[in-house]
Design a protein around this motif. Structure first.
Motif, mmCIF file in Angstrom:
data_model
loop_
_atom_site.group_PDB
_atom_site.id
_atom_site.type_symbol
_atom_site.label_atom_id
_atom_site.label_comp_id
_atom_site.label_asym_id
_atom_site.label_seq_id
_atom_site.Cartn_x
_atom_site.Cartn_y
_atom_site.Cartn_z
ATOM 1 N N ASN A 75 0.406 -1.313 -0.300
ATOM 2 C CA ASN A 75 -0.056 0.080 -0.260
ATOM 3 C C ASN A 75 0.883 1.077 0.381
ATOM 4 O OD1 ASN A 75 -1.519 2.112 0.803
ATOM 5 N ND2 ASN A 75 -2.924 1.065 1.496
ATOM 6 N N TYR A 79 -4.714 -0.175 -5.226
ATOM 7 C CA TYR A 79 -4.416 -0.304 -3.510
ATOM 8 C C TYR A 79 -5.976 -0.419 -2.622
ATOM 9 C CZ TYR A 79 -3.681 4.246 -2.936
ATOM 10 O OH TYR A 79 -3.466 5.766 -2.618
ATOM 11 N N ASP A 80 -7.609 0.920 -2.853
ATOM 12 C CA ASP A 80 -7.965 0.635 -1.603
ATOM 13 C C ASP A 80 -9.341 -0.058 -2.448
ATOM 14 O OD1 ASP A 80 -8.033 2.913 -3.879
ATOM 15 O OD2 ASP A 80 -7.977 4.010 -2.454
#
Length: 561
Positions: free
Chosen positions: A160, A391-392
């Motif tokens: 991340n 990543y989200d």
């Protein structure tokens, strides 16, 4: 028994001790840690990996190639070569990673094994380590093509960028979302290797050849300080956003003759252009090799390489209509919903155009890499970005594609199956992966006269001669629950047992060839009073006297509705 466990690279560590000390007792001891049950079949060219715990095996092979480096014993070289080729060509996903729930499946059978638990990151850490050993022995571009793929699309994709936290698994399920370690409460094996991974990007960019040549393997902005030649090699590039790599030589004015070997990557199928000091140079090479520039190099020399990139697809080996999309060396993924609670429509490609690049357009931005689809089933464009930038959000890496006629026939069936899978996911409260070391530890496995083994490339557990086994499952606070157990439909003969929840019998089961030659699920309702106000429950399989409980091949706790 110890060698069957995840005992790590003991053979490698002891071989290194021999290299450091010259004392042969360490080399001899390293061979005591060779797991012959695994290494001997590999040396004979036999793929015995299906059903095996993946990261248990890779360090054993790293140890074997280290032994070969020190002894020249060809058996160890054959073992490592065959293992590497088998894992890379038959057991790996598009991002370069391997394994599903930490285990290898059947070779080339990947399309049905996409989950939230694919591609353990430690596996790729170790596969890259093995690749470096093999490349040092044989500087083949095939090794660095794999290295680049895995470094960009698995290792870089496992961190991340906002928090520095890393992944244990990198999910490839069609609605996957990465789960990251926490700063103080995670202590996975992939926490330790996760820390190492992201300070190692520089260690394979360059290599020195036995003939004094310099290999440029990876196109990563960097500076090599080559002290032997009192020279600096600086590489500048924004690949994969742009297609140009510039290499500048600096140092004293003394010229040095040596070959410069630059990788011609497999994905550069549109050809490359090489310019040395402003003059175009013809190179005699093909994608998947190295081209060689022989020159008397001095400070101020400059090499520019243009490698046009393009959209290309990579199909599953067992399903040509399930594809991943790449742009040059990087895997692209489609952005889905940010929250799982949002409507999760999994897009598919519906088009009669033959080439996938006709269904995708790049967004006109020279500073980022972003694309949009033009022909998905719901007519809504999907944004695609490099997988390492995701990543989200939930995402899609593997896409199904249909012609318009095929989609018209398959739409209802396809959407019903997706709905069924989503419903099972939504109802699943906890899963017990039978016979696997870490899941059984996590779920506090206990038992008497209990055994585990493998059949049909799946793990099982039973308890013989009136024995029992139990484990703990998390209820997540739900009170209406069902226990779903998976059995082999041909099992029969003295397989009569009770199933208990916190000591209370909820069902009896006798296996008598219910579904010959196939697996089947049995569902048991758990009375509400047995789970009310409980965070966990203990599930026990108790064999009748003289009987066997199981074999049990899997167990899940599901919400009843």
């Amino acid at each position: 028994a110890m060698l069957d466990c995840e005992q790590g690279g003991m053979n490698e560590a002891l071989a290194n001790m021999y290299a450091l000390t010259g004392n042969r007792k360490y080399l001899e001891l390293s061979y005591k840690f060779d797991h012959k049950k695994i290494l001997d079949p590999l040396a004979d060219g036999e793929d015995i990996l299906p059903g095996k715990h993946a990261n248990t095996q890779i360090p054993k092979v790293i140890g074997a190639i280290r032994q070969y480096e020190l002894t020249g014993n060809e058996k160890e070289e054959k073992t490592a070569d065959f293992f590497w080729q088998t894992v890379v060509d038959h057991h790996s996903y598009v991002i370069g990673g391997n394994s599903n729930f930490e285990h290898f499946d059947e070779p080339d059978k990947l399309s049905g094994n996409l989950s939230d638990n694919t591609t353990e990151t430690c596996n790729s850490y170790n596969m890259l380590k093995l690749t470096r050993h093999l490349f040092a022995l044989n500087a083949d571009a095939h090794y660095m093509d794999y290295y680049e793929r895995t470094l960009y699309n698995h290792i870089l994709a496992s961190i991340n960028p906002e928090t520095g936290m890393t992944c244990y698994y990198v999910p490839l399920a069609s609605d996957g979302m990465k789960t990251y370690a926490t700063p103080t409460e995670s202590f996975w094996c992939c926490t330790g290797t996760g820390m190492e991974n992201h300070v190692k990007y520089g260690n394979t960019i360059y290599a020195k050849g036995n003939d004094g040549s310099l290999y440029i393997n990876l196109f990563i902005p960097s500076t090599l300080s080559w002290k032997e030649r009192n020279m600096q090699i600086t590489m500048k590039t924004s690949l994969p956003v742009s297609d140009t790599v510039s290499i500048q030589i600096n140092g004293d004015n003394k010229a040095a003759n040596f070959p410069l070997r630059i990788r011609y990557p497999y994905w550069a199928t549109n050809g490359i252009a090489v310019v040395v000091n402003g003059k175009k140079t013809i190179v005699d090479a093909k994608p998947g090799s190295y081209f060689v520039l022989n020159n008397s190099w001095k400070a101020g020399d400059k090499i520019d390489i243009i490698m046009p990139m393009s959209i290309h697809e990579e199909a599953m080996p067992d399903n040509k209509n399930r594809i991943a999309i790449l742009y040059g060396p990087v895997v692209l993924c489609g952005e889905l919903a940010k929250q799982k609670t949002e409507q999760m429509n999994i897009p598919v490609f519906v088009s009669d155009k033959e080439n996938i690049d006709e269904n995708i357009q790049r967004v006109n931005n020279v500073k980022t890499l972003e694309f949009r689809t033009t022909s998905t089933n719901d007519k809504k464009d999907v944004t695609l970005i490099p997988f390492y930038e995701m990543y989200d959000r939930h995402y899609i890496v593997y896409w199904d594609k249909f012609t318009t006629d095929a989609w018209a026939q398959k739409k209802k069936e396809y959407e019903a199956e997706l709905e069924r899978q989503e419903e099972i996911k939504a109802r699943t409260v906890d899963i017990m992966r039978i016979g696997e070391m870490q899941p059984e530890r996590d779920h506090n496995l206990q038992g008497d006269n209990t055994n585990t083994g493998e059949a049909f490339n799946r793990k099982w557990r039973d308890a013989t001669n009136g024995g029992w086994f139990s484990f703990t499952l998390n209820t997540q606070g739900y009170s209406k629950l069902q226990l779903v157990c998976n059995y082999w439909g041909s099992d029969a003969g003295n397989r009569n047992f009770d199933i208990l929840v916190d000591g209370v019998k909820i069902a009896g089961q006798q296996l008598e060839r219910e579904k010959p030659n196939e697996f089947f699920d049995a569902t048991y309702n758990i009375p509400g009073e047995l789970v009310k106000d409980k965070k966990t429950v203990t599930i026990k399989f108790q064999a009748k006297p003289g009987n066997t409980a199981g074999g049990l091949f899997g167990c899940s706790l599901l919400k009843s509705e």
